[in-house]
Design a protein around this motif. Structure first.
Motif, PDB file in Angstrom:
ATOM      1  N   THR A 125      24.079  44.935  32.269  1.00  0.00           N
ATOM      2  CA  THR A 125      24.333  46.309  32.696  1.00  0.00           C
ATOM      3  C   THR A 125      25.498  46.350  33.682  1.00  0.00           C
ATOM      4  OG1 THR A 125      22.797  46.204  34.558  1.00  0.00           O
ATOM      5  CG2 THR A 125      21.893  46.951  32.424  1.00  0.00           C
ATOM      6  N   GLN A 126      26.070  47.529  33.853  1.00  0.00           N
ATOM      7  CA  GLN A 126      27.170  47.688  34.804  1.00  0.00           C
ATOM      8  C   GLN A 126      26.730  47.334  36.217  1.00  0.00           C
ATOM      9  OE1 GLN A 126      28.532  51.732  34.273  1.00  0.00           O
ATOM     10  NE2 GLN A 126      29.917  51.141  32.624  1.00  0.00           N
ATOM     11  N   GLU A 127      25.502  47.684  36.570  1.00  0.00           N
ATOM     12  CA  GLU A 127      24.984  47.386  37.908  1.00  0.00           C
ATOM     13  C   GLU A 127      24.882  45.881  38.130  1.00  0.00           C
ATOM     14  OE1 GLU A 127      23.487  49.445  35.732  1.00  0.00           O
ATOM     15  OE2 GLU A 127      23.759  51.410  36.667  1.00  0.00           O
ATOM     16  N   ALA A 128      24.357  45.161  37.124  1.00  0.00           N
ATOM     17  CA  ALA A 128      24.231  43.711  37.241  1.00  0.00           C
ATOM     18  C   ALA A 128      25.611  43.055  37.292  1.00  0.00           C
ATOM     19  CB  ALA A 128      23.420  43.144  36.083  1.00  0.00           C
ATOM     20  N   ARG A 129      26.534  43.561  36.489  1.00  0.00           N
ATOM     21  CA  ARG A 129      27.903  43.038  36.490  1.00  0.00           C
ATOM     22  C   ARG A 129      28.559  43.241  37.860  1.00  0.00           C
ATOM     23  NH1 ARG A 129      30.820  41.462  32.276  1.00  0.00           N
ATOM     24  NH2 ARG A 129      29.290  42.308  30.821  1.00  0.00           N
ATOM     25  N   ALA A 130      28.333  44.407  38.464  1.00  0.00           N
ATOM     26  CA  ALA A 130      28.886  44.693  39.790  1.00  0.00           C
ATOM     27  C   ALA A 130      28.300  43.748  40.838  1.00  0.00           C
ATOM     28  CB  ALA A 130      28.633  46.147  40.173  1.00  0.00           C
ATOM     29  N   ARG A 131      26.988  43.483  40.749  1.00  0.00           N
ATOM     30  CA  ARG A 131      26.356  42.555  41.688  1.00  0.00           C
ATOM     31  C   ARG A 131      26.951  41.158  41.550  1.00  0.00           C
ATOM     32  NH1 ARG A 131      21.432  43.833  44.539  1.00  0.00           N
ATOM     33  NH2 ARG A 131      21.727  41.685  45.168  1.00  0.00           N
ATOM     34  N   CYS A 132      27.216  40.737  40.320  1.00  0.00           N
ATOM     35  CA  CYS A 132      27.837  39.430  40.094  1.00  0.00           C
ATOM     36  C   CYS A 132      29.211  39.364  40.750  1.00  0.00           C
ATOM     37  CB  CYS A 132      27.959  39.152  38.602  1.00  0.00           C
ATOM     38  SG  CYS A 132      26.411  38.777  37.777  1.00  0.00           S
ATOM     39  N   GLN A 133      29.964  40.459  40.648  1.00  0.00           N
ATOM     40  CA  GLN A 133      31.297  40.493  41.263  1.00  0.00           C
ATOM     41  C   GLN A 133      31.192  40.356  42.784  1.00  0.00           C
ATOM     42  OE1 GLN A 133      34.098  40.328  39.606  1.00  0.00           O
ATOM     43  NE2 GLN A 133      33.142  40.548  37.614  1.00  0.00           N
ATOM     44  N   VAL A 134      30.192  40.989  43.382  1.00  0.00           N
ATOM     45  CA  VAL A 134      29.996  40.901  44.835  1.00  0.00           C
ATOM     46  C   VAL A 134      29.592  39.481  45.224  1.00  0.00           C
ATOM     47  CG1 VAL A 134      28.525  41.673  46.749  1.00  0.00           C
ATOM     48  CG2 VAL A 134      29.437  43.339  45.131  1.00  0.00           C
ATOM     49  N   ILE A 135      28.704  38.870  44.455  1.00  0.00           N
ATOM     50  CA  ILE A 135      28.259  37.501  44.738  1.00  0.00           C
ATOM     51  C   ILE A 135      29.414  36.529  44.558  1.00  0.00           C
ATOM     52  CG2 ILE A 135      26.744  35.626  43.971  1.00  0.00           C
ATOM     53  CD1 ILE A 135      24.752  37.911  43.123  1.00  0.00           C
ATOM     54  N   GLY A 136      30.229  36.753  43.526  1.00  0.00           N
ATOM     55  CA  GLY A 136      31.388  35.899  43.258  1.00  0.00           C
ATOM     56  C   GLY A 136      30.982  34.488  42.863  1.00  0.00           C
ATOM     57  N   SER A 137      31.837  33.533  43.126  1.00  0.00           N
ATOM     58  CA  SER A 137      31.564  32.105  42.937  1.00  0.00           C
ATOM     59  C   SER A 137      31.014  31.743  41.566  1.00  0.00           C
ATOM     60  CB  SER A 137      30.587  31.614  44.011  1.00  0.00           C
ATOM     61  OG  SER A 137      31.077  31.863  45.288  1.00  0.00           O
ATOM     62  N   GLY A 138      31.469  32.417  40.527  1.00  0.00           N
ATOM     63  CA  GLY A 138      31.029  32.077  39.181  1.00  0.00           C
ATOM     64  C   GLY A 138      29.714  32.706  38.763  1.00  0.00           C
ATOM     65  N   ALA A 139      29.219  33.667  39.523  1.00  0.00           N
ATOM     66  CA  ALA A 139      27.939  34.306  39.180  1.00  0.00           C
ATOM     67  C   ALA A 139      28.019  34.991  37.816  1.00  0.00           C
ATOM     68  CB  ALA A 139      27.531  35.305  40.260  1.00  0.00           C
ATOM     69  N   LEU A 140      29.099  35.706  37.543  1.00  0.00           N
ATOM     70  CA  LEU A 140      29.220  36.401  36.267  1.00  0.00           C
ATOM     71  C   LEU A 140      29.264  35.414  35.101  1.00  0.00           C
ATOM     72  CD1 LEU A 140      29.378  39.032  34.736  1.00  0.00           C
ATOM     73  CD2 LEU A 140      31.856  39.033  35.096  1.00  0.00           C
TER      74      LEU A 140
END
Length: 104
Positions: free
Chosen positions: A13-28
């Motif tokens: 989802t867009q929300e999960a994708r946004a959270r991955c971007q905030v976490i960074g470090s290869g989360a996405l």
């Protein structure tokens, strides 16, 4: 895919994708790899309780790497096979340890 296996589509989802971007470090990248694996093996994870009837809610943990904290990923089955099945990865959050940080 055999006749016995049902087609499953997994999406982030867009929300999960946004959270991955905030976490960074290869989360996405890690969550994208999980998404691909869920399409092959949709029974991954642990069933979680849902306050909304019989919603099929699951969680799984992605272990930490040298560059990324451990992640808890929550996903829901929106449509069960044979529709085809649809899995939505809805929430990604770093695992917080008792010490207060995400360090490993």
């Amino acid at each position: 895919m055999t006749d016995e296996q049902q087609q499953v589509i997994a999406e982030i989802t867009q929300e999960a994708r946004a959270r991955c971007q905030v976490i960074g470090s290869g989360a996405l990248d890690a969550v994208e790899a999980l998404r691909a694996e869920l399409e092959k093996n949709p029974t991954l994870g642990r069933r979680a309780r849902s306050a909304i009837g019989d919603m099929k809610l699951y969680t799984t943990r992605l272990e930490a790497t040298d560059t990324r904290p451990a992640l808890t990923v929550t996903y829901v089955y929106d449509a069960l096979p044979p529709e085809p099945g649809l899995i939505r990865i809805a929430l990604v959050s770093p695992v917080r340890f008792a010490g207060g940080g995400t360090e490993f």
